[in-house]
Design a protein around this motif. Structure first.
Motif, PDB file in Angstrom:
ATOM      1  N   GLY A   7       0.786  -1.223   0.000  1.00  0.00           N
ATOM      2  CA  GLY A   7       0.000   0.000   0.000  1.00  0.00           C
ATOM      3  C   GLY A   7       0.818   1.273   0.000  1.00  0.00           C
ATOM      4  O   GLY A   7       0.262   2.368  -0.064  1.00  0.00           O
ATOM      5  N   ARG A  18      -3.282   4.250   2.682  1.00  0.00           N
ATOM      6  CA  ARG A  18      -3.666   3.190   3.615  1.00  0.00           C
ATOM      7  C   ARG A  18      -2.762   1.994   3.385  1.00  0.00           C
ATOM      8  O   ARG A  18      -2.738   1.427   2.281  1.00  0.00           O
ATOM      9  CB  ARG A  18      -5.119   2.768   3.468  1.00  0.00           C
ATOM     10  CG  ARG A  18      -5.529   1.789   4.586  1.00  0.00           C
ATOM     11  CD  ARG A  18      -6.987   1.412   4.543  1.00  0.00           C
ATOM     12  NE  ARG A  18      -7.268   0.369   3.568  1.00  0.00           N
ATOM     13  CZ  ARG A  18      -8.314  -0.447   3.618  1.00  0.00           C
ATOM     14  NH1 ARG A  18      -9.182  -0.338   4.624  1.00  0.00           N
ATOM     15  NH2 ARG A  18      -8.516  -1.348   2.691  1.00  0.00           N
ATOM     16  N   SER A  20      -1.653  -1.882   4.268  1.00  0.00           N
ATOM     17  CA  SER A  20      -2.262  -3.139   4.691  1.00  0.00           C
ATOM     18  C   SER A  20      -1.164  -4.138   5.018  1.00  0.00           C
ATOM     19  O   SER A  20      -0.073  -4.093   4.430  1.00  0.00           O
ATOM     20  CB  SER A  20      -3.151  -3.712   3.584  1.00  0.00           C
ATOM     21  OG  SER A  20      -4.187  -2.829   3.244  1.00  0.00           O
ATOM     22  N   CYS A  21      -1.472  -5.025   5.931  1.00  0.00           N
ATOM     23  CA  CYS A  21      -0.536  -6.079   6.320  1.00  0.00           C
ATOM     24  C   CYS A  21      -1.341  -7.375   6.413  1.00  0.00           C
ATOM     25  O   CYS A  21      -2.132  -7.549   7.352  1.00  0.00           O
ATOM     26  CB  CYS A  21       0.123  -5.748   7.640  1.00  0.00           C
ATOM     27  SG  CYS A  21       1.179  -7.057   8.306  1.00  0.00           S
ATOM     28  N   ARG A  71      -7.720  -3.525  12.636  1.00  0.00           N
ATOM     29  CA  ARG A  71      -7.475  -4.906  12.215  1.00  0.00           C
ATOM     30  C   ARG A  71      -8.790  -5.575  11.864  1.00  0.00           C
ATOM     31  O   ARG A  71      -9.840  -5.277  12.438  1.00  0.00           O
ATOM     32  CB  ARG A  71      -6.737  -5.677  13.309  1.00  0.00           C
ATOM     33  CG  ARG A  71      -7.466  -5.847  14.613  1.00  0.00           C
ATOM     34  CD  ARG A  71      -6.540  -6.356  15.729  1.00  0.00           C
ATOM     35  NE  ARG A  71      -5.906  -7.637  15.392  1.00  0.00           N
ATOM     36  CZ  ARG A  71      -4.912  -8.178  16.095  1.00  0.00           C
ATOM     37  NH1 ARG A  71      -4.428  -7.551  17.155  1.00  0.00           N
ATOM     38  NH2 ARG A  71      -4.413  -9.353  15.732  1.00  0.00           N
ATOM     39  N   THR A  77      -5.868  -9.270   8.546  1.00  0.00           N
ATOM     40  CA  THR A  77      -5.196  -8.095   8.002  1.00  0.00           C
ATOM     41  C   THR A  77      -5.220  -6.954   9.005  1.00  0.00           C
ATOM     42  O   THR A  77      -6.215  -6.750   9.701  1.00  0.00           O
ATOM     43  CB  THR A  77      -5.851  -7.659   6.687  1.00  0.00           C
ATOM     44  OG1 THR A  77      -5.770  -8.732   5.748  1.00  0.00           O
ATOM     45  CG2 THR A  77      -5.157  -6.442   6.102  1.00  0.00           C
ATOM     46  N   TYR A  79      -4.383  -2.745   9.268  1.00  0.00           N
ATOM     47  CA  TYR A  79      -4.322  -1.568   8.408  1.00  0.00           C
ATOM     48  C   TYR A  79      -3.684  -0.399   9.158  1.00  0.00           C
ATOM     49  O   TYR A  79      -3.738  -0.309  10.380  1.00  0.00           O
ATOM     50  CB  TYR A  79      -5.732  -1.158   7.967  1.00  0.00           C
ATOM     51  CG  TYR A  79      -6.475  -2.245   7.252  1.00  0.00           C
ATOM     52  CD1 TYR A  79      -7.415  -3.025   7.930  1.00  0.00           C
ATOM     53  CD2 TYR A  79      -6.267  -2.498   5.902  1.00  0.00           C
ATOM     54  CE1 TYR A  79      -8.110  -4.026   7.281  1.00  0.00           C
ATOM     55  CE2 TYR A  79      -6.949  -3.498   5.241  1.00  0.00           C
ATOM     56  CZ  TYR A  79      -7.876  -4.261   5.934  1.00  0.00           C
ATOM     57  OH  TYR A  79      -8.560  -5.260   5.291  1.00  0.00           O
ATOM     58  N   GLN A  81      -4.138   3.570   8.398  1.00  0.00           N
ATOM     59  CA  GLN A  81      -4.645   4.710   7.623  1.00  0.00           C
ATOM     60  C   GLN A  81      -3.817   5.930   7.981  1.00  0.00           C
ATOM     61  O   GLN A  81      -3.735   6.297   9.158  1.00  0.00           O
ATOM     62  CB  GLN A  81      -6.120   4.957   7.943  1.00  0.00           C
ATOM     63  CG  GLN A  81      -6.713   6.149   7.223  1.00  0.00           C
ATOM     64  CD  GLN A  81      -6.827   5.933   5.731  1.00  0.00           C
ATOM     65  OE1 GLN A  81      -7.216   4.863   5.279  1.00  0.00           O
ATOM     66  NE2 GLN A  81      -6.500   6.958   4.949  1.00  0.00           N
ATOM     67  N   CYS A  95       5.122  -3.937   9.213  1.00  0.00           N
ATOM     68  CA  CYS A  95       4.173  -4.448  10.189  1.00  0.00           C
ATOM     69  C   CYS A  95       4.844  -5.602  10.935  1.00  0.00           C
ATOM     70  O   CYS A  95       5.777  -6.235  10.417  1.00  0.00           O
ATOM     71  CB  CYS A  95       2.882  -4.915   9.525  1.00  0.00           C
ATOM     72  SG  CYS A  95       3.065  -6.237   8.316  1.00  0.00           S
TER      73      CYS A  95
END
Length: 123
Positions: A7, A18, A20-21, A71, A77, A79, A81, A95
């Motif tokens: 991301g 944003r 993501s992981c 999460r 996942t 996140y 932001q 992450c």
């Protein structure tokens, strides 16, 4: 457990991204999750963490009020932001999954790490 962060990208100051992981393998539902970042020539630093049950959120003062961690257990996942981005937010963002259920600002309390995603904020 494998963590894949994505991301990142190039954005102008004041913009948003944003991150993501996504976690695969064993789930992370019993672990706190964190985001860290490392800018060129600097040490890795804590950004944000979320408790194992999602009920507690923690931020470094430098991102408080601009970043939000969350999460999604169904998607495994986490996140991040990031709003009102500043040039000083430029870094590789990682992450990580905590060793236990407790969160920490210290990287040595996390035993699984994603590969990192680069965020570049232009002025």
């Amino acid at each position: 457990v494998q963590l894949q962060a994505y991301g990142g990208g190039l954005v102008q100051a004041g913009g948003y991204l944003r991150l993501s992981c996504a976690a695969s393998g064993r789930t992370f539902s019993n672990n706190a999750m964190g985001w860290f970042r490392q800018a060129p020539g600097k040490e890795r630093e804590f950004v944000a963490a979320i408790s194992w049950n999602g009920g507690s959120l923690h931020y470094d003062d430098s991102v408080q009020g601009r970043f939000t961690i969350s999460r999604d257990y169904a998607k495994n996942t986490v996140y991040l932001q990031m709003n009102s981005l500043k040039p000083e937010d430029t870094a590789v963002y990682y992450c990580a999954r905590s060793i236990g259920s407790s969160w920490s600002i210290h990287g040595n309390r996390y035993n699984y790490w994603g590969q990192g995603t680069l965020v570049t904020v232009s002025s």
